[in-house]
Design an enzyme around this catalytic site. Structure first.
Site, PDB file in Angstrom:
ATOM      1  N   HIS A 141      -4.723   4.500  -7.522  1.00  0.00           N
ATOM      2  CA  HIS A 141      -4.308   4.687  -8.915  1.00  0.00           C
ATOM      3  C   HIS A 141      -2.837   4.324  -9.038  1.00  0.00           C
ATOM      4  O   HIS A 141      -2.047   4.587  -8.132  1.00  0.00           O
ATOM      5  CB  HIS A 141      -4.505   6.155  -9.333  1.00  0.00           C
ATOM      6  CG  HIS A 141      -4.544   6.350 -10.815  1.00  0.00           C
ATOM      7  ND1 HIS A 141      -3.397   6.424 -11.570  1.00  0.00           N
ATOM      8  CD2 HIS A 141      -5.584   6.439 -11.673  1.00  0.00           C
ATOM      9  CE1 HIS A 141      -3.743   6.593 -12.836  1.00  0.00           C
ATOM     10  NE2 HIS A 141      -5.056   6.597 -12.936  1.00  0.00           N
ATOM     11  N   ASP A 164     -13.114   7.685 -11.312  1.00  0.00           N
ATOM     12  CA  ASP A 164     -14.334   6.865 -11.319  1.00  0.00           C
ATOM     13  C   ASP A 164     -15.169   7.026 -10.064  1.00  0.00           C
ATOM     14  O   ASP A 164     -16.266   6.461  -9.979  1.00  0.00           O
ATOM     15  CB  ASP A 164     -13.945   5.383 -11.472  1.00  0.00           C
ATOM     16  CG  ASP A 164     -13.303   5.139 -12.818  1.00  0.00           C
ATOM     17  OD1 ASP A 164     -12.178   4.616 -12.854  1.00  0.00           O
ATOM     18  OD2 ASP A 164     -13.909   5.526 -13.827  1.00  0.00           O
TER      19      ASP A 164
HETATM   20  C1  SDX Z   1      -8.706   4.018 -14.170  1.00  0.00           C
HETATM   21  O1  SDX Z   1      -3.985   3.849 -15.504  1.00  0.00           O
HETATM   22  C2  SDX Z   1      -4.867   4.851 -15.731  1.00  0.00           C
HETATM   23  O2  SDX Z   1      -4.521   5.938 -16.092  1.00  0.00           O
HETATM   24  C3  SDX Z   1      -6.318   4.435 -15.555  1.00  0.00           C
HETATM   25  C4  SDX Z   1      -7.345   5.549 -15.602  1.00  0.00           C
HETATM   26  C5  SDX Z   1      -7.464   6.153 -16.990  1.00  0.00           C
HETATM   27  O3  SDX Z   1      -7.964   7.279 -17.099  1.00  0.00           O
HETATM   28  O4  SDX Z   1      -7.144   5.418 -17.981  1.00  0.00           O
HETATM   29  O5  SDX Z   1      -7.024   6.550 -14.673  1.00  0.00           O
HETATM   30  C6  SDX Z   1      -8.746   5.009 -15.272  1.00  0.00           C
HETATM   31  O6  SDX Z   1      -8.591   2.848 -14.453  1.00  0.00           O
HETATM   32  C7  SDX Z   1      -8.721   4.495 -12.740  1.00  0.00           C
HETATM   33  C8  SDX Z   1      -8.582   3.339 -11.716  1.00  0.00           C
HETATM   34  C9  SDX Z   1      -9.952   2.683 -11.574  1.00  0.00           C
HETATM   35  N1  SDX Z   1      -9.862   1.465 -10.754  1.00  0.00           N
HETATM   36  C10 SDX Z   1     -10.377   1.395  -9.518  1.00  0.00           C
HETATM   37  O7  SDX Z   1     -10.879   2.350  -8.914  1.00  0.00           O
HETATM   38  C11 SDX Z   1     -10.329   0.011  -8.894  1.00  0.00           C
HETATM   39  C12 SDX Z   1      -9.810   0.109  -7.458  1.00  0.00           C
HETATM   40  N2  SDX Z   1      -8.407   0.510  -7.506  1.00  0.00           N
HETATM   41  C13 SDX Z   1      -7.414  -0.573  -7.383  1.00  0.00           C
HETATM   42  O8  SDX Z   1      -7.771  -1.750  -8.036  1.00  0.00           O
HETATM   43  C14 SDX Z   1      -6.000  -0.080  -7.647  1.00  0.00           C
HETATM   44  O9  SDX Z   1      -5.842   1.078  -6.938  1.00  0.00           O
HETATM   45  C15 SDX Z   1      -5.536   0.155  -9.075  1.00  0.00           C
HETATM   46  C16 SDX Z   1      -5.749  -1.042  -9.940  1.00  0.00           C
HETATM   47  C17 SDX Z   1      -6.253   1.322  -9.671  1.00  0.00           C
HETATM   48  C18 SDX Z   1      -4.045   0.463  -9.017  1.00  0.00           C
HETATM   49  O10 SDX Z   1      -3.422  -0.663  -8.577  1.00  0.00           O
HETATM   50  P1  SDX Z   1      -1.804  -0.747  -8.448  1.00  0.00           P
HETATM   51  O11 SDX Z   1      -1.160   0.503  -8.862  1.00  0.00           O
HETATM   52  O12 SDX Z   1      -1.349  -2.009  -9.099  1.00  0.00           O
HETATM   53  O13 SDX Z   1      -1.582  -0.776  -6.911  1.00  0.00           O
HETATM   54  P2  SDX Z   1      -1.650  -2.074  -6.030  1.00  0.00           P
HETATM   55  O14 SDX Z   1      -2.831  -2.915  -6.417  1.00  0.00           O
HETATM   56  O15 SDX Z   1      -0.305  -2.699  -6.018  1.00  0.00           O
HETATM   57  O16 SDX Z   1      -1.982  -1.453  -4.581  1.00  0.00           O
HETATM   58  C19 SDX Z   1      -0.939  -0.972  -3.745  1.00  0.00           C
HETATM   59  C20 SDX Z   1      -1.465  -1.212  -2.327  1.00  0.00           C
HETATM   60  C21 SDX Z   1      -1.865  -2.678  -2.089  1.00  0.00           C
HETATM   61  O17 SDX Z   1      -1.741  -2.896  -0.714  1.00  0.00           O
HETATM   62  P3  SDX Z   1      -0.359  -3.613  -0.147  1.00  0.00           P
HETATM   63  O18 SDX Z   1      -0.183  -4.900  -0.916  1.00  0.00           O
HETATM   64  O19 SDX Z   1       0.746  -2.625  -0.438  1.00  0.00           O
HETATM   65  O20 SDX Z   1      -0.607  -3.832   1.327  1.00  0.00           O
HETATM   66  O21 SDX Z   1      -2.672  -0.456  -2.127  1.00  0.00           O
HETATM   67  C22 SDX Z   1      -3.764  -1.349  -1.930  1.00  0.00           C
HETATM   68  C23 SDX Z   1      -3.331  -2.702  -2.423  1.00  0.00           C
HETATM   69  O22 SDX Z   1      -3.996  -3.736  -1.719  1.00  0.00           O
HETATM   70  N3  SDX Z   1      -4.889  -0.818  -2.716  1.00  0.00           N
HETATM   71  C24 SDX Z   1      -6.157  -0.789  -2.309  1.00  0.00           C
HETATM   72  C25 SDX Z   1      -6.868  -0.148  -3.334  1.00  0.00           C
HETATM   73  N4  SDX Z   1      -6.036   0.169  -4.331  1.00  0.00           N
HETATM   74  C26 SDX Z   1      -4.804  -0.253  -3.948  1.00  0.00           C
HETATM   75  N5  SDX Z   1      -6.750  -1.239  -1.174  1.00  0.00           N
HETATM   76  C27 SDX Z   1      -8.082  -1.038  -1.088  1.00  0.00           C
HETATM   77  N6  SDX Z   1      -8.847  -0.433  -2.037  1.00  0.00           N
HETATM   78  C28 SDX Z   1      -8.261   0.027  -3.165  1.00  0.00           C
HETATM   79  N7  SDX Z   1      -9.001   0.632  -4.096  1.00  0.00           N
END
Ligand code: SDX
Length: 427
Positions: free
Chosen positions: A306, A363
């Protein structure tokens, strides 16, 4: 007057002193509004370091895993309130008295039907359309029917639009499901609760009486509470941006639905269940965790991570408890729940996830509950959108109350410098 200051000194420029604004809770913010007039832009794709507005609606402390709606903790609301009472609190800022709540509930209940002509709009879609495509289209089209709630500068128009959207989203959402099935639309019933009426419109048929299971009704109401609002997430920011141009409420909510559909946001619940089904058994978890950590693999652990929560999403905790309650009530044992719990356990002990503070989000468990309730995964984000509508409206109203200013960010331009044009095409 801010008594805290920050100073920015750009190369070759004199130092610029900026106010540091303090909120009730959470981090202070540097007020950079004056920089534009000095020809200085800040650069922040994805808004990881940007506060886009001031708000009094919802507060999140990502490090502590705290979520407050008008100051009330989400776990207390989920266990002691109802979606309609939480909706009142989000919209008006205070708890309703019994009289205020009865009036609010009666108004919402009495506006659940949609214009009969809208039913024909559904028939323009293929039966196998994704329900989010239908929801997005029909919601935007509401502006073509409800002309007495389009004047965004009229607070009464905005209040009527709020009631229309809060009342009609369950009806439209259930119609999206019925249309996909080829079953007749079921009219709303004024003798049922908000969640009970939705379940009835989803699962009743004209052929026999459908009695709403009170445990499922309570679970659905709790799911709606958990999804009602969440600060300046992508879809809420979309609604605010659309609203900043003066667009009508139905168009703004349709824009929010479109943004929520993405798998990184509200589409994650549908994607998470698909992921759990693909994993299918605990023995396959290590391979999926390897892929989630592989930078060359676009696979992400859906339902994990998140932008704000770097601790447990408090909604995920309540959702997991609800999941156990629903499965127990239905006498069901879902192997996917076992997979989800094992996946959660392994991930929370894996250095990759620990270092990046990746925890289950709202989720992660919702799909298992909804599936157990007989709801297809294609409807999961529709239900998220239905619940979030009240949050979107609250933020849209707050933006108007504060005086709208069109959202118009600038950019870092890295394209061509000016060059002369002559066409190379045959005349
Ligand atoms: C919702 O914003 C809100 O409030 C949203 C929400 C709401 O109520 O409105 O809470 C609802 O959208 C919840 C989130 C649902 N999405 C998912 O579950 C999809 C999977 N999650 C990821 O796509 C991700 O965690 C996000 C999009 C939710 C957040 O992404 P960020 O904050 O942009 O973080 P990032 O992508 O920069 O990740 C930071 C690091 C990265 O690794 P490095 O480059 O530092 O090595 O963490 C890794 C990412 O690769 N990472 C993950 C991961 N999420 C982040 N690696 C594997 N699996 C994951 N799920």
């Amino acid at each position: 007057m801010a008594d805290k200051k920050a100073t920015i000194t750009c190369p070759g420029e004199t130092a610029v002193e900026l106010d540091v604004l303090q909120g009730t809770l959470g981090q202070d913010v540097i007020d950079i509004r004056s920089l534009g007039s000095k020809g200085v832009f800040t650069f922040d794709p994805g808004f990881t370091s940007t506060a886009s507005c001031e708000s009094k609606i919802t507060f999140i402390d990502g490090d502590e895993g705290i979520l407050l709606h008008r100051g009330y903790p989400i776990d207390q609301l989920a266990t002691s309130s109802s979606y309609l009472e939480v909706s009142y609190i989000l919209l008006y800022g205070e708890k309703p008295t019994q009289k205020e709540f009865e009036e609010f509930k009666t108004t919402v209940t009495r506006h659940t039907m949609i214009h009969e002509q809208i039913t024909r709009l559904f028939h323009g879609f293929r039966r196998d359309s994704h329900p989010m495509a239908v929801l997005c289209g029909v919601t935007g089209a509401l502006a073509a029917f409800y002309h007495d709630s389009l004047d965004v500068n009229n607070p009464r128009h905005r209040e009527i639009a709020a009631f229309r959207l809060l009342s009609k989203m369950p009806t439209v959402a259930a119609m999206c499901y019925k249309y996909a099935l080829g079953q007749p639309f079921i009219y709303p019933r004024n003798d049922l609760s908000y969640a009970g009426n939705f379940l009835h419109m989803m699962f009743a048929t004209p052929c026999e009486e459908y009695v709403v299971n009170p445990v499922l009704e309570r679970a659905m109401d709790r799911i709606l509470i958990l999804h009602a609002d969440h600060e300046q997430n992508a879809s809420t920011s979309t609604v605010r941006t659309a609203g900043s141009s003066g667009a009508n409420p139905f168009a703004c909510i349709a824009a929010g639905i479109a943004s929520l559909w993405g798998p990184a946001h509200g589409g994650a619940n549908e994607a998470c269940l698909k992921m759990l089904e693909e994993i299918n058994h605990k023995e396959h978890i290590p391979e999926f965790l390897r892929r989630a950590k592989d930078k060359n693999d676009s696979f992400r652990l859906m339902g994990f991570g998140h932008r704000v929560y770097k601790n447990y999403d408090p909604r995920a905790t309540v959702m997991r408890e609800t999941c156990h309650e629903v499965l127990q009530e239905l006498g069901m044992k879902d192997d996917l729940l076992e997979v989800a719990m094992e996946l959660e356990h392994i991930a929370l002990h894996d250095p990759y996830f620990i270092e990046r503070k990746l925890y289950p989000n709202v989720d992660f468990y919702s799909g298992i509950i909804l599936k157990a309730m007989g709801i297809p995964s294609s409807m999961f984000t529709v239900i998220f959108a239905m619940a979030r509508t009240v949050g979107w409206i609250a933020h849209w109203n707050e933006m108007h109350d504060d005086g709208i200013k069109i959202a118009r960010p600038r950019q870092l331009y890295t394209g061509y410098a000016q060059r002369d044009f002559t066409s190379d095409l045959a005349k």
